[in-house]
Scaffold this active site. Structure first.
Site, PDB file in Angstrom:
ATOM      1  N   LYS A   1       0.838  -1.205   0.000  1.00  0.00           N
ATOM      2  CA  LYS A   1       0.000   0.000   0.000  1.00  0.00           C
ATOM      3  C   LYS A   1       0.875   1.259   0.000  1.00  0.00           C
ATOM      4  CE  LYS A   1      -1.820   2.858   2.870  1.00  0.00           C
ATOM      5  NZ  LYS A   1      -1.871   4.146   2.160  1.00  0.00           N
TER       6      LYS A   1
ATOM      7  N   GLU B   1      10.465  15.068  15.878  1.00  0.00           N
ATOM      8  CA  GLU B   1      10.780  14.976  14.449  1.00  0.00           C
ATOM      9  C   GLU B   1       9.962  16.023  13.694  1.00  0.00           C
ATOM     10  OE1 GLU B   1       9.407  11.495  12.196  1.00  0.00           O
ATOM     11  OE2 GLU B   1      11.405  11.386  11.340  1.00  0.00           O
TER      12      GLU B   1
END
Ligand code: NDP
Length: 485
Positions: free
Chosen positions: A184, A389
């Site tokens: 996917k 992050e």
């Protein structure tokens, strides 16, 4: 500062044959979703809609997994490794032959500069197929046991930052080891994976060996939870990685996770400074900083910090931001509005918490998703921009005095994917590399990738390795050194 002026050098789009609508790739054919819908994918540098793509529902996931199972049991699993190798070589060669088309399509759908898709993403994707083709008939000699066997059907979910390259990282080792795949791609970057599906048809890969189901997070969730798969390989956010680990706990399915990072790039006072500046720029501004192993925390030895930051700012003034299809462009678009919002929010928190924000004097295009290269100085380890992050072109600069302080600061993170060391001393490189808690440590370089070199993290950066012999082990039953069950 005087700048060279460059005439525009746009790569032509004509090489790409965009279809208005794409189906799912199941059992060797493009098919319409049976119980899903469609969604649009756009060019993030212009917000132009590129195509409509099928969104796979649970029924489509069932069909893809069933096709992969049939192909594994009847064709791909029993096939001798030397025959599987031929298909992988063929795919690698077609990737090279169609590299220009793939590079333009990747840049259109992702927003990254054509220079990067052309020189990094596509050649490395082909290299992964070449490398693993070489292993397909030599698995018994890989030091992973006398008779390594495939796991069966693997479900693979990949992100949007390196769409084709991540597909190659996932598919090539799985196929070389005799597994079949349901992949996917990310919702915002499905097109290069669908072109790869066409290439698999061109290579006459047997139907069902690779199935590509496009869709959003729900499609990924249905795939990883499907009872018919034997292993999940995921690259993406730590948050989704944790969810997947919870879902798979107790099922006996194998799992590898490649998640986020907050890498330290450590520069000592004896480092070759001009090279270090190039390495810092490459470390954080490559792919607009949307890289899990990006060198987003610069740790500079205090005695050279001022001069290094000055040199870095001078260099950043020369970067060109704009049309990703222009061959002179260094900084392209951010992949989506959602990602841009996240970068903006974290950068704003840096200012609020007291760090000094700086960007070169570049103007941003009016349409599309853009963020200028940004450097924060006066950063302390407690700031959000030093801990979280950002996944964007934002560098946080911290300083240190001694190697031990550098190690302590570098390891002061929940992540552990990569790190960089810049110094002239070989002994210091070894000292640092053995103490930095990171899966990959680069010395006097950054962001170097090779299919033969295992890549993966510690702690919240995930587990399992991709590439090299370690990467093969992650797709083999009972292999020595394989990932956790
Ligand atoms: P996600 O982790 O959500 O996406 C990665 C892939 O997982 C996509 O294909 C996504 O589909 C799919 N997915 C989403 N939810 C699920 C689920 N519950 N089960 C299974 N698959 C799922 O990352 P985002 O794109 O949302 O990015 C968010 C942050 O993650 C970034 O800001 C960055 O910090 C980090 N990130 C890290 C990456 C890395 O390489 N380590 C790569 C990308 C992001 P869909 O695209 O449809 O949502």
């Amino acid at each position: 500062m005087a700048r060279f002026t460059y005439a525009p050098a746009p790569e032509s789009r004509a090489v790409v044959d965009l279809k208005p609508s794409y189906g799912l790739f199941i059992d060797g054919e493009f098919v319409e979703p049976v119980d899903g819908d469609h969604f649009k994918t756009e060019n993030p540098s212009s917000q132009e809609v590129l195509a409509e793509v099928g969104a796979a529902g649970p029924g489509d996931v069932d069909l893809a997994v069933a096709a992969a199972r049939r192909a594994q049991e009847q064709v791909w699993g029993p096939m001798p490794g030397r025959e599987r190798a031929k298909y992988l070589f063929r795919v690698a060669r077609i990737l090279q032959e169609r590299s220009r088309e793939l590079a333009v399509l990747e840049t259109l759908d992702n927003g990254k500069p054509i220079r990067e898709s052309r020189d990094v993403d596509i050649p490395l994707a082909a290299a992964h197929f070449f490398y693993h083709a070489g292993w397909a008939d030599k698995l018994s000699y890989a030091g992973l046991g006398p008779d390594p066997r495939p796991l069966g059907v693997v479900g693979q979910v990949i992100p949007w930052n390196f769409p084709l390259l991540m597909a190659a990282w996932k598919l090539a080792p799985a196929l070389a080891t005799g597994n079949t795949c349901v992949l996917k791609p990310a919702e915002t970057t499905p097109l290069s994976a669908l072109l790869l599906a066409e290439i698999l048809q061109q290579a006459e890969l047997p139907p069902g060996v690779v199935n590509i189901i496009t869709g959003a997070g729900g499609t990924g969730a249905a795939l990883v939870a499907h009872p018919g798969i034997d292993k999940v390989a995921f690259t993406g956010s730590t948050e989704v990685g944790k969810q997947i680990q919870r879902i798979l706990a107790g099922t006996g399915k194998r799992l590898t996770l490649e998640l986020g990072g907050k890498a330290a790039n450590v520069v000592f006072d004896d480092a070759p400074l001009s090279q270090a500046v190039e390495g810092i720029v490459n470390g954080i501004f490559f792919n607009q900083g949307q890289v899990c192993c990006a060198g987003s925390r610069l740790l500079v030895q205090e005695s050279i910090a001022e001069g290094l930051v000055e040199a870095l700012k001078r260099r950043l003034e020369t970067l060109r931001l704009g049309d990703p299809l222009d061959k002179n462009t260094d900084i392209g678009a951010i992949n989506s509005m959602q990602q841009l919002d996240k970068i903006r929010e974290l950068a704003a928190s840096g200012e609020v918490e007291g760090a000094q924000r700086w960007s070169p004097s570049c103007s941003l295009p009016e349409r599309g998703y853009w963020f200028p290269p940004t450097v924060f100085t006066d950063v302390v380890p407690a700031h959000r921009i030093a801990r979280e992050e950002i996944f964007g072109p934002v560098l946080s600069v911290l300083t240190f005095r001694t190697p031990d302080e550098a190690i302590e600061k570098a390891n002061n993170t929940t992540y552990g994917l990569s790190a960089g060391v810049w110094t002239e001393k070989g002994s210091r490189i070894l000292y640092m590399a053995s103490r930095l808690r990171a899966g990959v440590v680069w010395a006097n370089t950054f962001n170097r990738f090779d299919p033969s070199s295992p890549f993966g993290g510690y702690r919240e950066s995930g587990f399992g390795r991709e590439g090299g012999r370690h990467g093969l082990a992650a797709y083999l039953k009972g292999a020595f050194g394989s990932d956790r069950a």
